[in-house]
Scaffold this motif. Structure first.
Motif, PDB file in Angstrom:
ATOM      1  N   THR A   9       0.854  -1.182   0.000  1.00  0.00           N
ATOM      2  CA  THR A   9       0.000   0.000   0.000  1.00  0.00           C
ATOM      3  C   THR A   9       0.893   1.237   0.000  1.00  0.00           C
ATOM      4  OG1 THR A   9      -0.082  -0.124   2.409  1.00  0.00           O
ATOM      5  CG2 THR A   9      -1.942  -1.056   1.226  1.00  0.00           C
ATOM      6  N   THR A  10       0.428   2.275  -0.631  1.00  0.00           N
ATOM      7  CA  THR A  10       1.219   3.507  -0.698  1.00  0.00           C
ATOM      8  C   THR A  10       1.211   4.201   0.653  1.00  0.00           C
ATOM      9  OG1 THR A  10       0.724   3.797  -3.031  1.00  0.00           O
ATOM     10  CG2 THR A  10       1.405   5.751  -1.816  1.00  0.00           C
ATOM     11  N   LEU A  11       2.419   4.530   1.115  1.00  0.00           N
ATOM     12  CA  LEU A  11       2.542   5.266   2.374  1.00  0.00           C
ATOM     13  C   LEU A  11       2.794   6.743   2.100  1.00  0.00           C
ATOM     14  CD1 LEU A  11       2.573   4.928   5.444  1.00  0.00           C
ATOM     15  CD2 LEU A  11       5.030   4.510   5.306  1.00  0.00           C
ATOM     16  N   PHE A  12       3.705   7.038   1.161  1.00  0.00           N
ATOM     17  CA  PHE A  12       3.973   8.425   0.770  1.00  0.00           C
ATOM     18  C   PHE A  12       4.044   8.519  -0.747  1.00  0.00           C
ATOM     19  CE2 PHE A  12       6.067   7.984   4.972  1.00  0.00           C
ATOM     20  CZ  PHE A  12       5.197   8.799   5.682  1.00  0.00           C
ATOM     21  N   THR A  13       3.288   9.450  -1.284  1.00  0.00           N
ATOM     22  CA  THR A  13       3.267   9.668  -2.744  1.00  0.00           C
ATOM     23  C   THR A  13       4.460  10.524  -3.162  1.00  0.00           C
ATOM     24  OG1 THR A  13       2.013  11.711  -2.557  1.00  0.00           O
ATOM     25  CG2 THR A  13       0.731   9.655  -2.691  1.00  0.00           C
ATOM     26  N   PRO A 151       6.607   0.771  12.836  1.00  0.00           N
ATOM     27  CA  PRO A 151       7.626  -0.212  12.456  1.00  0.00           C
ATOM     28  C   PRO A 151       7.119  -1.262  11.473  1.00  0.00           C
ATOM     29  CG  PRO A 151       6.867  -0.652  14.677  1.00  0.00           C
ATOM     30  CD  PRO A 151       6.189   0.614  14.242  1.00  0.00           C
ATOM     31  N   LYS A 152       6.791  -0.811  10.276  1.00  0.00           N
ATOM     32  CA  LYS A 152       6.397  -1.720   9.198  1.00  0.00           C
ATOM     33  C   LYS A 152       7.511  -1.769   8.166  1.00  0.00           C
ATOM     34  CE  LYS A 152       1.535  -1.147   9.905  1.00  0.00           C
ATOM     35  NZ  LYS A 152       0.371  -0.353   9.644  1.00  0.00           N
ATOM     36  N   PHE A 153       7.513  -2.795   7.335  1.00  0.00           N
ATOM     37  CA  PHE A 153       8.559  -2.908   6.321  1.00  0.00           C
ATOM     38  C   PHE A 153       8.179  -2.089   5.099  1.00  0.00           C
ATOM     39  CE2 PHE A 153      11.535  -4.581   3.321  1.00  0.00           C
ATOM     40  CZ  PHE A 153      12.648  -4.857   4.099  1.00  0.00           C
ATOM     41  N   VAL A 154       9.045  -1.133   4.760  1.00  0.00           N
ATOM     42  CA  VAL A 154       8.737  -0.223   3.658  1.00  0.00           C
ATOM     43  C   VAL A 154       9.741  -0.380   2.518  1.00  0.00           C
ATOM     44  CG1 VAL A 154       7.431   1.535   4.896  1.00  0.00           C
ATOM     45  CG2 VAL A 154       9.918   1.604   4.966  1.00  0.00           C
ATOM     46  N   ILE A 155       9.249  -0.140   1.315  1.00  0.00           N
ATOM     47  CA  ILE A 155      10.076  -0.240   0.105  1.00  0.00           C
ATOM     48  C   ILE A 155       9.844   0.989  -0.761  1.00  0.00           C
ATOM     49  CG2 ILE A 155      10.165  -2.778   0.033  1.00  0.00           C
ATOM     50  CD1 ILE A 155       7.873  -2.595  -2.100  1.00  0.00           C
ATOM     51  N   GLY A 156      10.765   1.170  -1.711  1.00  0.00           N
ATOM     52  CA  GLY A 156      10.641   2.280  -2.655  1.00  0.00           C
ATOM     53  C   GLY A 156      11.436   3.489  -2.215  1.00  0.00           C
ATOM     54  N   ILE A 168      11.113   1.998  -7.107  1.00  0.00           N
ATOM     55  CA  ILE A 168       9.713   2.436  -7.031  1.00  0.00           C
ATOM     56  C   ILE A 168       9.717   3.897  -6.578  1.00  0.00           C
ATOM     57  CG2 ILE A 168       7.527   2.123  -5.812  1.00  0.00           C
ATOM     58  CD1 ILE A 168       8.262  -0.865  -5.572  1.00  0.00           C
ATOM     59  N   PRO A 169       9.086   4.800  -7.309  1.00  0.00           N
ATOM     60  CA  PRO A 169       9.232   6.231  -7.014  1.00  0.00           C
ATOM     61  C   PRO A 169       8.622   6.663  -5.689  1.00  0.00           C
ATOM     62  CG  PRO A 169       8.421   5.884  -9.249  1.00  0.00           C
ATOM     63  CD  PRO A 169       8.349   4.562  -8.563  1.00  0.00           C
ATOM     64  N   GLU A 170       7.586   5.953  -5.216  1.00  0.00           N
ATOM     65  CA  GLU A 170       6.937   6.336  -3.960  1.00  0.00           C
ATOM     66  C   GLU A 170       7.328   5.332  -2.868  1.00  0.00           C
ATOM     67  OE1 GLU A 170       2.830   6.190  -5.081  1.00  0.00           O
ATOM     68  OE2 GLU A 170       2.687   4.040  -4.745  1.00  0.00           O
ATOM     69  N   VAL A 171       6.862   5.603  -1.647  1.00  0.00           N
ATOM     70  CA  VAL A 171       7.137   4.685  -0.540  1.00  0.00           C
ATOM     71  C   VAL A 171       5.910   3.817  -0.310  1.00  0.00           C
ATOM     72  CG1 VAL A 171       7.690   4.473   1.913  1.00  0.00           C
ATOM     73  CG2 VAL A 171       8.759   6.266   0.548  1.00  0.00           C
ATOM     74  N   GLN A 172       6.147   2.507  -0.263  1.00  0.00           N
ATOM     75  CA  GLN A 172       5.051   1.563  -0.048  1.00  0.00           C
ATOM     76  C   GLN A 172       5.334   0.699   1.173  1.00  0.00           C
ATOM     77  OE1 GLN A 172       4.844  -0.630  -3.730  1.00  0.00           O
ATOM     78  NE2 GLN A 172       3.843   1.040  -4.817  1.00  0.00           N
ATOM     79  N   VAL A 173       4.262   0.243   1.819  1.00  0.00           N
ATOM     80  CA  VAL A 173       4.368  -0.719   2.913  1.00  0.00           C
ATOM     81  C   VAL A 173       4.211  -2.105   2.322  1.00  0.00           C
ATOM     82  CG1 VAL A 173       3.340  -1.581   5.052  1.00  0.00           C
ATOM     83  CG2 VAL A 173       3.446   0.881   4.628  1.00  0.00           C
TER      84      VAL A 173
END
Ligand code: PRP
Length: 176
Positions: A9-13, A151-156, A168-173
């Protein structure tokens, strides 16, 4: 495992990221005015944030890189931090801004901070794009924090899982 098989899911656009990084750049510019500034990017994850941040600092800023031991392909830190790549610039008398993508346990930033202090910098400050304060194993507070997160695992935006998804340009969980 490919991304399409995992829930994200998108966390930060992009817009949220750009806006916050611009704000951080303005604050850092004001705080470091009149000093000889080195932005020290902690490889590899901070490459994207650091590139954006320094372009929001409208004054002379030198760029250098350091790399510390990686999580490897694991989701959790091994707890042992070693310097894999040393910076090249002379830091004596300079202001050094250590630039990280994320502070989790705090172990990496603590080690980098200690190491840079030992190189004779006049001032050492820290900027992190993301901060996970609930995940600390050692106390560490960054001077500049983009976003504080659960404390979730984030990518991007530089953050990887097993070396993938940094682009990935945005930050996702990411969840299993
Ligand atoms: C990640 C991240 C930070 C560190 C944060 O780097 O980029 O450097 O972990 O975790 P900590 O606070 O628990 O030490 P990683 O070692 O995965 O390398 P990478 O930047 O190359 O992905």
């Amino acid at each position: 495992m490919i991304l399409a098989q995992m829930a994200q899911t998108t966390l930060f656009t992009r817009e949220q990221i750009d806006s916050r990084v611009a704000e951080m750049g303005r604050q850092i510019s004001a705080d470091f005015a009149g000093t000889e500034l080195i932005a020290l990017c902690v490889l590899k994850g901070a490459v994207f944030f650091c590139a954006d941040l320094v372009r929001n600092i409208p004054q002379d800023v030198a760029l250098d890189f350091i790399q510390v031991s990686s999580y490897g392909n694991q989701k959790y830190s091994s707890g042992v931090v070693t310097i894999l790549k040393e910076p090249q610039l002379d830091m004596h008398g300079k202001s050094v801004l250590i630039v990280e993508d994320i502070i989790d346990s705090g172990l990496s930033m603590r080690e980098v901070f200690r190491y840079i202090e030992s190189r004779g910098a006049a001032m050492v400050k820290t900027a992190t794009f993301l901060d996970k304060p609930a995940a600390r194993k050692v106390p560490f507070n960054a001077d500049y924090v983009g976003f504080s997160i659960d404390p979730k695992f984030v990518i991007g935006y530089g953050l990887d899982f097993a070396e993938k998804y940094r682009n990935i340009p945005e930050v996702q969980v990411l969840s299993d």
